[in-house]
Design a protein around this motif. Structure first.
Motif, PDB file in Angstrom:
ATOM      1  N   HIS A  71       0.829   7.446   1.484  1.00 28.60           N
ATOM      2  CA  HIS A  71       1.393   6.144   1.159  1.00 28.60           C
ATOM      3  C   HIS A  71       2.504   6.270   0.124  1.00 28.60           C
ATOM      4  O   HIS A  71       2.645   7.299  -0.538  1.00 28.60           O
ATOM      5  CB  HIS A  71       0.309   5.205   0.637  1.00 28.60           C
ATOM      6  CG  HIS A  71      -0.452   5.744  -0.528  1.00 28.60           C
ATOM      7  ND1 HIS A  71      -1.396   6.753  -0.404  1.00 28.60           N
ATOM      8  CD2 HIS A  71      -0.423   5.442  -1.857  1.00 28.60           C
ATOM      9  CE1 HIS A  71      -1.897   7.037  -1.586  1.00 28.60           C
ATOM     10  NE2 HIS A  71      -1.326   6.272  -2.489  1.00 28.60           N
ATOM     11  N   PHE A 103      -6.921   1.544  -4.172  1.00 37.84           N
ATOM     12  CA  PHE A 103      -6.453   1.904  -2.841  1.00 37.84           C
ATOM     13  C   PHE A 103      -7.003   3.275  -2.460  1.00 37.84           C
ATOM     14  O   PHE A 103      -7.064   4.181  -3.293  1.00 37.84           O
ATOM     15  CB  PHE A 103      -4.925   1.930  -2.799  1.00 37.84           C
ATOM     16  CG  PHE A 103      -4.361   2.373  -1.475  1.00 37.84           C
ATOM     17  CD1 PHE A 103      -4.257   1.484  -0.423  1.00 37.84           C
ATOM     18  CD2 PHE A 103      -3.946   3.687  -1.285  1.00 37.84           C
ATOM     19  CE1 PHE A 103      -3.744   1.886   0.799  1.00 37.84           C
ATOM     20  CE2 PHE A 103      -3.432   4.093  -0.067  1.00 37.84           C
ATOM     21  CZ  PHE A 103      -3.330   3.196   0.975  1.00 37.84           C
ATOM     22  N   PHE A 159       2.391   2.473   4.701  1.00 38.71           N
ATOM     23  CA  PHE A 159       1.561   1.802   3.714  1.00 38.71           C
ATOM     24  C   PHE A 159       2.221   1.875   2.339  1.00 38.71           C
ATOM     25  O   PHE A 159       2.678   2.940   1.915  1.00 38.71           O
ATOM     26  CB  PHE A 159       0.170   2.435   3.662  1.00 38.71           C
ATOM     27  CG  PHE A 159      -0.794   1.827   4.641  1.00 38.71           C
ATOM     28  CD1 PHE A 159      -1.392   0.606   4.361  1.00 38.71           C
ATOM     29  CD2 PHE A 159      -1.087   2.454   5.836  1.00 38.71           C
ATOM     30  CE1 PHE A 159      -2.274   0.029   5.254  1.00 38.71           C
ATOM     31  CE2 PHE A 159      -1.963   1.891   6.744  1.00 38.71           C
ATOM     32  CZ  PHE A 159      -2.566   0.670   6.452  1.00 38.71           C
ATOM     33  N   LEU A 161      -9.208  -8.399  -3.976  1.00 40.40           N
ATOM     34  CA  LEU A 161      -8.164  -7.653  -3.257  1.00 40.40           C
ATOM     35  C   LEU A 161      -6.812  -8.317  -3.434  1.00 40.40           C
ATOM     36  O   LEU A 161      -5.802  -7.654  -3.683  1.00 40.40           O
ATOM     37  CB  LEU A 161      -8.532  -7.569  -1.775  1.00 40.40           C
ATOM     38  CG  LEU A 161      -7.545  -6.820  -0.875  1.00 40.40           C
ATOM     39  CD1 LEU A 161      -7.477  -5.347  -1.263  1.00 40.40           C
ATOM     40  CD2 LEU A 161      -7.951  -6.955   0.592  1.00 40.40           C
ATOM     41  N   SER A 162      -6.777  -9.640  -3.320  1.00 40.86           N
ATOM     42  CA  SER A 162      -5.522 -10.373  -3.473  1.00 40.86           C
ATOM     43  C   SER A 162      -5.004 -10.303  -4.909  1.00 40.86           C
ATOM     44  O   SER A 162      -3.787 -10.265  -5.134  1.00 40.86           O
ATOM     45  CB  SER A 162      -5.717 -11.826  -3.058  1.00 40.86           C
ATOM     46  OG  SER A 162      -4.547 -12.576  -3.264  1.00 40.86           O
ATOM     47  N   GLY A 191      -5.322  -7.844  -6.940  1.00 41.64           N
ATOM     48  CA  GLY A 191      -4.962  -6.486  -7.333  1.00 41.64           C
ATOM     49  C   GLY A 191      -5.998  -5.760  -8.149  1.00 41.64           C
ATOM     50  O   GLY A 191      -5.652  -4.899  -8.965  1.00 41.64           O
ATOM     51  N   VAL A 195       1.840   0.800  -1.784  1.00 43.63           N
ATOM     52  CA  VAL A 195       1.023   0.334  -2.902  1.00 43.63           C
ATOM     53  C   VAL A 195       1.981  -0.219  -3.951  1.00 43.63           C
ATOM     54  O   VAL A 195       2.796   0.517  -4.510  1.00 43.63           O
ATOM     55  CB  VAL A 195       0.157   1.464  -3.498  1.00 43.63           C
ATOM     56  CG1 VAL A 195      -0.594   0.965  -4.734  1.00 43.63           C
ATOM     57  CG2 VAL A 195      -0.824   1.978  -2.458  1.00 43.63           C
ATOM     58  N   HIS A 237      -0.647  -2.950  -0.280  1.00 39.27           N
ATOM     59  CA  HIS A 237      -1.819  -3.079  -1.145  1.00 39.27           C
ATOM     60  C   HIS A 237      -1.327  -3.304  -2.573  1.00 39.27           C
ATOM     61  O   HIS A 237      -0.547  -2.502  -3.105  1.00 39.27           O
ATOM     62  CB  HIS A 237      -2.678  -1.819  -1.078  1.00 39.27           C
ATOM     63  CG  HIS A 237      -3.952  -1.908  -1.862  1.00 39.27           C
ATOM     64  ND1 HIS A 237      -5.165  -2.257  -1.300  1.00 39.27           N
ATOM     65  CD2 HIS A 237      -4.198  -1.716  -3.190  1.00 39.27           C
ATOM     66  CE1 HIS A 237      -6.093  -2.260  -2.230  1.00 39.27           C
ATOM     67  NE2 HIS A 237      -5.536  -1.935  -3.388  1.00 39.27           N
ATOM     68  N   SER A 254      -4.164   3.664  -7.600  1.00 38.90           N
ATOM     69  CA  SER A 254      -3.219   3.787  -6.479  1.00 38.90           C
ATOM     70  C   SER A 254      -3.441   5.056  -5.668  1.00 38.90           C
ATOM     71  O   SER A 254      -2.677   5.322  -4.738  1.00 38.90           O
ATOM     72  CB  SER A 254      -1.786   3.768  -7.013  1.00 38.90           C
ATOM     73  OG  SER A 254      -1.523   4.937  -7.782  1.00 38.90           O
ATOM     74  N   ASN A 301      -1.029 -10.736  -4.716  1.00 39.41           N
ATOM     75  CA  ASN A 301      -0.141  -9.983  -3.830  1.00 39.41           C
ATOM     76  C   ASN A 301       0.957 -10.900  -3.292  1.00 39.41           C
ATOM     77  O   ASN A 301       0.666 -11.886  -2.609  1.00 39.41           O
ATOM     78  CB  ASN A 301      -0.952  -9.397  -2.674  1.00 39.41           C
ATOM     79  CG  ASN A 301      -0.157  -8.375  -1.880  1.00 39.41           C
ATOM     80  OD1 ASN A 301       1.074  -8.313  -1.966  1.00 39.41           O
ATOM     81  ND2 ASN A 301      -0.847  -7.572  -1.116  1.00 39.41           N
ATOM     82  N   ARG A 317      -0.529  -6.414   5.984  1.00 39.88           N
ATOM     83  CA  ARG A 317      -1.665  -5.494   5.886  1.00 39.88           C
ATOM     84  C   ARG A 317      -1.227  -4.092   5.466  1.00 39.88           C
ATOM     85  O   ARG A 317      -2.067  -3.232   5.188  1.00 39.88           O
ATOM     86  CB  ARG A 317      -2.412  -5.423   7.214  1.00 39.88           C
ATOM     87  CG  ARG A 317      -1.614  -4.830   8.365  1.00 39.88           C
ATOM     88  CD  ARG A 317      -2.384  -4.930   9.664  1.00 39.88           C
ATOM     89  NE  ARG A 317      -1.693  -4.297  10.773  1.00 39.88           N
ATOM     90  CZ  ARG A 317      -1.861  -3.022  11.118  1.00 39.88           C
ATOM     91  NH1 ARG A 317      -2.681  -2.254  10.428  1.00 39.88           N
ATOM     92  NH2 ARG A 317      -1.211  -2.501  12.148  1.00 39.88           N
TER      93      ARG A 317
END
Length: 329
Positions: free
Chosen positions: A115, A110, A140, A103-104, A106, A142, A159, A174, A151, A156
């Protein structure tokens, strides 16, 4: 048939396979201890309960085998059961860490709606993300960038997706079809013409996958503005042209940075607004509509008609149905 079952079992995720084997071990040893010592373990459930408690090394001591066979069964359970339980929790922890790292970095797509997608990491996108994710109306975001390894924003609401914006796989991650808007920023680290070509290529990729999403693109060279509109851009921002306007104003203005200070004022809290014309305002002149807005604490400074932006129009100008009113609060 057994071969197909075995192949199907091997195709299951490792975590599921270990859990299934551990449950099978608990079931076998729970049933076995029930038949070996029916007085100590009156039901099969009691035997399975004992097997789970023993293999997990909790050891409540409420059920204890007394016979030689029962104790040998317990020893074998400890040797095999503890190994599978430890493997399960170890694999579970490793999977959680791997998921967090992915997740970190990338690598996780998503999933969401409404968003905003921002392509390119730079000072402009950094400032924009900060404003969009702070305050009461967080949105949110992306962020797509190929140069970052993780990231850069610890929020939070952001993304991160690592990859090139002109590659279908990256844009699909995305969730482009459910996005509200897309902002394509220019790469100022490369040649301006090349940066514009890359931005337009990204725009073509996005419009090819989802034609209805609104795309805002930053263009550095004036000659590429037409190509950006041909590629389907809903709005083109000529950042170099805006910068030159600021410079020209600073050179000719007696006040230091007068225009720049005005822009900062407009940026604070989204004070410059654009809104469609209400039905009651159609056919009215600009002066009457301006007076109505003043009563609501809004200053009507102009309107947008088609591709034209008209600031401070004649007071007698009649408002049309498709006009967009520009107000300052």
């Amino acid at each position: 048939m057994p071969n197909k079952v075995y192949i199907g079992f091997l195709r299951l995720p490792l975590l599921v396979r270990i859990l299934m084997i551990a449950l099978l071990v608990f079931l076998i040893f729970g049933i076995s201890i029930h038949f070996l010592e029916p007085d100590t373990f009156p039901t099969i459930f009691d035997g399975i309960w004992w097997a789970i408690i023993t293999a997990s090394t909790v050891g409540y001591g409420d059920y204890v085998p007394h016979s030689i066979l029962g104790r040998l069964t317990a020893l074998i359970l400890i040797l095999f059961g503890v190994a599978f339980v430890s493997s399960y929790f170890g694999t579970l922890a490793a999977a959680a860490v791997t998921k967090q790292d992915a997740l970190s970095e990338g690598k996780i797509p998503f999933k969401g709606t409404g968003h905003m997608i921002i392509i390119g990491w730079n000072e402009r996108s950094k400032e924009l993300i900060h404003k969009l994710t702070s305050g009461n109306s967080q949105q949110f975001i992306v962020l797509i960038d190929e140069t970052l390894e993780s990231n850069p924003v610890k929020s939070r609401f952001v993304h991160f997706i690592q990859g090139k914006g002109h590659v279908d796989e990256t844009i699909i991650k995305s969730d482009i079809r459910n996005a509200d808007k897309v902002l394509i920023t220019a790469d100022r680290g490369s040649d301006e013409l090349q940066a514009d070509m890359n931005s337009i290529l990204t725009l073509l990729t996005i419009k090819g996958l989802c034609t209805q999403v609104k795309c805002i693109i930053e263009i550095l060279t004036a000659e590429q503005v037409v190509n950006a509109k041909r590629a389907g851009a809903d709005e083109v921002i000529q950042s170099n042209k805006l910068t030159s306007v600021f410079m020209m104003n600073s050179l000719h203005s007696e006040e230091d940075g007068l225009l720049l200070n005005l822009i900062h004022q407009l940026q604070e809290g989204g004070r410059l607004l654009s809104s469609p014309v209400k039905k009651a305002a159609i056919g009215e002149n600009f002066r009457n509509i301006n007076l109505a807005h003043l009563e609501d604490g809004l200053l009507l400074i102009g309107l947008k008609r088609g591709e034209d932006m008209i600031l401070n129009p004649p007071h007698t100008m009649v408002i049309e149905e498709d006009d967009q009113l520009l107000t300052f609060k």
